[in-house]
Design an enzyme around this catalytic site. Sequence first.
Site, PDB file in Angstrom:
ATOM      1  N   GLY A  19       0.823  -1.212   0.000  1.00 19.45           N
ATOM      2  CA  GLY A  19       0.000   0.000   0.000  1.00 19.45           C
ATOM      3  C   GLY A  19       0.853   1.256   0.000  1.00 19.45           C
ATOM      4  CE1 TYR A 150      -3.861 -13.235   3.396  1.00 24.29           C
ATOM      5  CE2 TYR A 150      -3.018 -14.937   1.933  1.00 24.29           C
ATOM      6  CZ  TYR A 150      -3.123 -13.611   2.285  1.00 24.29           C
ATOM      7  OH  TYR A 150      -2.499 -12.645   1.527  1.00 24.29           O
TER       8      TYR A 150
HETATM    9  P1  NAD Z   1       1.712  -5.052   5.314  1.00 22.34           P
HETATM   10  O1  NAD Z   1       1.505  -5.710   6.630  1.00 22.34           O
HETATM   11  O2  NAD Z   1       2.972  -4.306   5.061  1.00 22.34           O
HETATM   12  O3  NAD Z   1       0.494  -4.088   4.997  1.00 22.34           O
HETATM   13  C1  NAD Z   1      -0.827  -4.391   5.356  1.00 22.34           C
HETATM   14  C2  NAD Z   1      -1.534  -3.084   5.570  1.00 22.34           C
HETATM   15  O4  NAD Z   1      -2.908  -3.360   5.890  1.00 22.34           O
HETATM   16  C3  NAD Z   1      -0.964  -2.297   6.752  1.00 22.34           C
HETATM   17  O5  NAD Z   1      -0.944  -0.939   6.416  1.00 22.34           O
HETATM   18  C4  NAD Z   1      -1.966  -2.551   7.859  1.00 22.34           C
HETATM   19  O6  NAD Z   1      -2.020  -1.506   8.796  1.00 22.34           O
HETATM   20  C5  NAD Z   1      -3.244  -2.618   7.042  1.00 22.34           C
HETATM   21  N1  NAD Z   1      -4.325  -3.272   7.761  1.00 22.34           N
HETATM   22  C6  NAD Z   1      -4.379  -4.531   8.230  1.00 22.34           C
HETATM   23  N2  NAD Z   1      -5.551  -4.726   8.856  1.00 22.34           N
HETATM   24  C7  NAD Z   1      -6.239  -3.560   8.762  1.00 22.34           C
HETATM   25  C8  NAD Z   1      -7.499  -3.125   9.215  1.00 22.34           C
HETATM   26  N3  NAD Z   1      -8.306  -3.920   9.924  1.00 22.34           N
HETATM   27  N4  NAD Z   1      -7.895  -1.869   8.936  1.00 22.34           N
HETATM   28  C9  NAD Z   1      -7.082  -1.034   8.235  1.00 22.34           C
HETATM   29  N5  NAD Z   1      -5.873  -1.383   7.802  1.00 22.34           N
HETATM   30  C10 NAD Z   1      -5.458  -2.637   8.063  1.00 22.34           C
HETATM   31  O7  NAD Z   1       1.535  -6.193   4.235  1.00 22.34           O
HETATM   32  P2  NAD Z   1       1.467  -6.210   2.629  1.00 22.34           P
HETATM   33  O8  NAD Z   1       2.230  -7.397   2.240  1.00 22.34           O
HETATM   34  O9  NAD Z   1       1.787  -4.893   2.065  1.00 22.34           O
HETATM   35  O10 NAD Z   1      -0.089  -6.550   2.431  1.00 22.34           O
HETATM   36  C11 NAD Z   1      -0.975  -5.755   1.677  1.00 22.34           C
HETATM   37  C12 NAD Z   1      -1.973  -6.684   0.998  1.00 22.34           C
HETATM   38  O11 NAD Z   1      -1.263  -7.526   0.089  1.00 22.34           O
HETATM   39  C13 NAD Z   1      -2.747  -7.610   1.928  1.00 22.34           C
HETATM   40  O12 NAD Z   1      -4.101  -7.643   1.541  1.00 22.34           O
HETATM   41  C14 NAD Z   1      -2.097  -8.961   1.682  1.00 22.34           C
HETATM   42  O13 NAD Z   1      -2.975 -10.034   1.912  1.00 22.34           O
HETATM   43  C15 NAD Z   1      -1.723  -8.851   0.222  1.00 22.34           C
HETATM   44  N6  NAD Z   1      -0.686  -9.794  -0.201  1.00 22.34           N
HETATM   45  C16 NAD Z   1       0.577  -9.713   0.301  1.00 22.34           C
HETATM   46  C17 NAD Z   1       1.537 -10.629  -0.117  1.00 22.34           C
HETATM   47  C18 NAD Z   1       2.953 -10.619   0.387  1.00 22.34           C
HETATM   48  O14 NAD Z   1       3.693 -11.583   0.121  1.00 22.34           O
HETATM   49  N7  NAD Z   1       3.398  -9.574   1.093  1.00 22.34           N
HETATM   50  C19 NAD Z   1       1.180 -11.620  -1.052  1.00 22.34           C
HETATM   51  C20 NAD Z   1      -0.106 -11.656  -1.525  1.00 22.34           C
HETATM   52  C21 NAD Z   1      -1.034 -10.737  -1.096  1.00 22.34           C
END
Ligand code: NAD
Length: 249
Positions: A19, A150
């Site tokens: 994000g 998940y």
């Molecule tokens: P991250 O932990 O760096 O970011 C997640 C963000 O979501 C954070 O800003 C957190 O504060 C926010 N968040 C979580 N729960 C929340 C809530 N209840 N209300 C508001 N904000 C909330 O992780 P990321 O890897 O950047 O993840 C972002 C998205 O990407 C997620 O949906 C995750 O499932 C998806 N994703 C990540 C990966 C990976 O390998 N990193 C792979 C596939 C999908």
Amino acid sequence: MSKLSGKIAVITGGNSGIGLATAKLFANEGATVVITGRRQAELDAAVAEIGGNTVGVHGDVSKLADLDKLYAEIKAKFGHLDIVFANAGIVELAPVGMVTEEHFDKVFDINVKGLLFTVQKALPLLVDGGSIILNSSIANTTGFEGFGVYSATKAAVRSFARTWTAELKARKIRVNVVSPGPIATPIFDTVGWSEQQIDEFGTTVTTQVPLGRFGQPEEIAQAVLFLASSDSSYVAGVDLYVDGGMIAV
Ligand code: NAD
């Protein structure tokens, strides 16, 4: 010419990982970005890091009152929205046999309910011709041990894009999914794994990635920019895997 010049974009969970990288890229491409997050200090730091006219709104996507507050603020400040990146999500693991009601509710509340209402409550502000991007995961189609709940949430996210593409066509709003593979973000620190478990997971996963490495959040941001901008004007309802070839090969 900037790809998002003059656009107003909201990015949930815009203070970390994918994000945050997307918010920075959007701002560089001329958008005004509204980011949300649950921790005020991190939100403030991210707003400063992104720069420009970025706005941070504190809130939890699983709480509908927080989403109402977010959109009331956007309405008051900007009057409309052009782009929604429903990105906020969590990973929590439990193999079948160990799944508790609390685990199920928590992951579905944030990853599915939160995403659904992030989009639904944005619709009155979203311009006709706007773009919605949903963050799913390669887990929407894989069967990694422990990832059952998940993965089910991410399959639900992918499904929403199909229905919403059909439902929003009259307004020319495009809905697309980005599905990251393993991306180096702080999300793995929240799973409850030890350093050794994280390393083992990393080694196992990278052997399954044809490009042989984790992706960077900036590489997902570029795909989200494509889906958000007019570069993808004839792309709707797709699930764009950005995963080093993991699903395709
Ligand atoms: P991250 O932990 O760096 O970011 C997640 C963000 O979501 C954070 O800003 C957190 O504060 C926010 N968040 C979580 N729960 C929340 C809530 N209840 N209300 C508001 N904000 C909330 O992780 P990321 O890897 O950047 O993840 C972002 C998205 O990407 C997620 O949906 C995750 O499932 C998806 N994703 C990540 C990966 C990976 O390998 N990193 C792979 C596939 C999908």
